[in-house]
Design a protein around this motif. Structure first.
Motif, PDB file in Angstrom:
ATOM      1  N   TRP A  11       0.840  -1.190   0.000  1.00 25.07           N
ATOM      2  CA  TRP A  11       0.000   0.000   0.000  1.00 25.07           C
ATOM      3  C   TRP A  11       0.879   1.244   0.000  1.00 25.07           C
ATOM      4  CZ3 TRP A  11      -5.439   0.642   0.639  1.00 25.07           C
ATOM      5  CH2 TRP A  11      -6.172  -0.523   0.839  1.00 25.07           C
ATOM      6  N   ILE A  12       0.383   2.295  -0.634  1.00 26.92           N
ATOM      7  CA  ILE A  12       0.938   3.631  -0.456  1.00 26.92           C
ATOM      8  C   ILE A  12      -0.193   4.520   0.039  1.00 26.92           C
ATOM      9  CG2 ILE A  12       2.058   5.617  -1.514  1.00 26.92           C
ATOM     10  CD1 ILE A  12       3.273   3.777  -3.573  1.00 26.92           C
ATOM     11  N   SER A  13       0.013   5.108   1.204  1.00 29.41           N
ATOM     12  CA  SER A  13      -0.983   6.027   1.758  1.00 29.41           C
ATOM     13  C   SER A  13      -0.448   7.447   1.687  1.00 29.41           C
ATOM     14  CB  SER A  13      -1.334   5.657   3.206  1.00 29.41           C
ATOM     15  OG  SER A  13      -0.182   5.707   4.039  1.00 29.41           O
ATOM     16  N   PHE A  14      -1.373   8.383   1.607  1.00 31.08           N
ATOM     17  CA  PHE A  14      -1.016   9.784   1.440  1.00 31.08           C
ATOM     18  C   PHE A  14      -1.775  10.651   2.436  1.00 31.08           C
ATOM     19  CE2 PHE A  14      -0.646   7.776  -2.698  1.00 31.08           C
ATOM     20  CZ  PHE A  14       0.554   8.265  -3.212  1.00 31.08           C
ATOM     21  N   ASP A  15      -1.078  11.606   3.025  1.00 27.80           N
ATOM     22  CA  ASP A  15      -1.762  12.778   3.546  1.00 27.80           C
ATOM     23  C   ASP A  15      -2.391  13.476   2.345  1.00 27.80           C
ATOM     24  OD1 ASP A  15      -2.264  15.175   5.275  1.00 27.80           O
ATOM     25  OD2 ASP A  15      -0.746  16.024   3.937  1.00 27.80           O
ATOM     26  N   ALA A 154      -2.682  12.352  16.372  1.00 27.62           N
ATOM     27  CA  ALA A 154      -3.161  11.288  17.264  1.00 27.62           C
ATOM     28  C   ALA A 154      -2.933   9.924  16.625  1.00 27.62           C
ATOM     29  CB  ALA A 154      -4.645  11.487  17.558  1.00 27.62           C
ATOM     30  N   ALA A 155      -2.378   9.002  17.399  1.00 26.87           N
ATOM     31  CA  ALA A 155      -2.078   7.670  16.874  1.00 26.87           C
ATOM     32  C   ALA A 155      -3.335   6.931  16.454  1.00 26.87           C
ATOM     33  CB  ALA A 155      -1.316   6.858  17.923  1.00 26.87           C
ATOM     34  N   ALA A 156      -4.486   7.284  17.052  1.00 27.69           N
ATOM     35  CA  ALA A 156      -5.728   6.580  16.733  1.00 27.69           C
ATOM     36  C   ALA A 156      -6.068   6.667  15.254  1.00 27.69           C
ATOM     37  CB  ALA A 156      -6.874   7.154  17.556  1.00 27.69           C
ATOM     38  N   LYS A 180       5.026  17.430  11.208  1.00 27.06           N
ATOM     39  CA  LYS A 180       4.496  17.470  12.569  1.00 27.06           C
ATOM     40  C   LYS A 180       3.157  16.756  12.700  1.00 27.06           C
ATOM     41  CE  LYS A 180       2.293  22.065  12.257  1.00 27.06           C
ATOM     42  NZ  LYS A 180       2.299  23.445  12.818  1.00 27.06           N
ATOM     43  N   TYR A 181       2.467  16.561  11.594  1.00 28.41           N
ATOM     44  CA  TYR A 181       1.173  15.885  11.638  1.00 28.41           C
ATOM     45  C   TYR A 181       1.311  14.362  11.557  1.00 28.41           C
ATOM     46  CZ  TYR A 181      -1.071  20.405  10.529  1.00 28.41           C
ATOM     47  OH  TYR A 181      -1.519  21.696  10.543  1.00 28.41           O
ATOM     48  N   ASP A 182       2.209  13.872  10.731  1.00 22.05           N
ATOM     49  CA  ASP A 182       2.169  12.469  10.315  1.00 22.05           C
ATOM     50  C   ASP A 182       3.369  11.623  10.712  1.00 22.05           C
ATOM     51  OD1 ASP A 182       0.143  12.116   7.440  1.00 22.05           O
ATOM     52  OD2 ASP A 182       0.231  13.902   8.640  1.00 22.05           O
ATOM     53  N   LEU A 183       4.557  12.178  10.657  1.00 19.88           N
ATOM     54  CA  LEU A 183       5.739  11.322  10.683  1.00 19.88           C
ATOM     55  C   LEU A 183       5.890  10.529  11.980  1.00 19.88           C
ATOM     56  CD1 LEU A 183       8.474  13.436   8.852  1.00 19.88           C
ATOM     57  CD2 LEU A 183       7.029  11.604   7.951  1.00 19.88           C
ATOM     58  N   GLN A 184       5.787  11.188  13.127  1.00 25.42           N
ATOM     59  CA  GLN A 184       6.023  10.471  14.375  1.00 25.42           C
ATOM     60  C   GLN A 184       4.980   9.384  14.637  1.00 25.42           C
ATOM     61  OE1 GLN A 184       8.945  11.149  16.391  1.00 25.42           O
ATOM     62  NE2 GLN A 184       8.338   9.068  16.932  1.00 25.42           N
TER      63      GLN A 184
END
Length: 222
Positions: A11-15, A154-156, A180-184
């Motif tokens: 899979w490839i997911s995108f913001d 949020a990890a959820a 800051k939104y996705d990487l961590q």
């Protein structure tokens, strides 16, 4: 960008907004059209708006539509401008007209031949529906903050994505501009990370599989 040497993902997911959709141009246009802000001020207003909505998504859950219009009006007021009463609603309505970056649809057409594709976005379902008409491929999964009643980082949100995609985290390569939104949170769950650095910003501290500057580079990674 040379190949990573790693096995290709399933899979490839995108913001979405900022990664696939040029949200900055869309927001700045609204500051000009609805608040009559001068061109030389709209970049600073965009940055202020983004920070306001960032703070709001860390508060109690509210639909993104509400966060959009309230953060827009707050940014306008902070810069000393005036906008009519309908401006907040007009700003929300404008989202459906925000356009993809020029590299997006050519890259998606190529990727859709080899991978399953997903969007993971801080958005309401109805608002995302207005955006989907801009894409020339079908996405196999759409995960929104409305589904989880929480916003990235949020990890959820990413746990919900894993459930919907139904595969191991290391079978997903997640592509984002929004460090800051996705990487961590995506890293913490074991997803593979592709940082889309369109503006040549400093590389993130979170370990990533690759850094690209255009989506056209993505297919050559595996």
């Amino acid at each position: 960008m040379p190949p990573t040497g790693l096995p290709p993902p399933s899979w490839i997911s995108f913001d979405c907004y900022g990664t696939l959709i040029d949200w900055q141009s869309g927001v700045k246009r609204c500051f000009r059209d609805l608040a009559h802000a001068p061109d030389d001020e709209t970049q600073e207003m965009f940055e202020a708006w983004e920070l306001i909505q960032w703070e709001k998504i860390h508060g109690p859950y509210a639909p993104y539509e509400e966060i959009m219009w309230s953060s827009f009006r707050q940014a306008v007021e902070e810069f000393g401008h005036w906008c009519p009463g309908y401006a907040g609603e007009a700003f929300v309505d404008s989202l459906a007209r925000w356009e993809p970056f020029p590299d997006v649809n050519p890259a998606l057409r190529r990727l859709a031949q080899r991978y399953r594709l997903a969007i993971i976005s801080n958005i309401d379902r109805q608002l995302l529906g207005g955006t989907m008409r801009h894409f020339e491929v079908r996405f196999d999964a759409l995960i929104t903050s409305e589904d989880v009643r929480a916003y990235k980082p949020a990890a959820a949100v990413f746990r919900m994505a894993l459930e919907q995609m139904g595969c191991a985290a290391n079978q997903i390569a997640h592509v984002t501009f929004g460090a800051k939104y996705d990487l961590q949170p995506a890293h913490d769950l074991g997803m593979r990370l592709i940082y889309l650095n369109r503006e040549n910003l400093p590389s993130p501290e979170v370990p990533i599989e690759a850094e690209i500057h255009s989506l056209e580079e993505l297919a050559a990674l595996w």
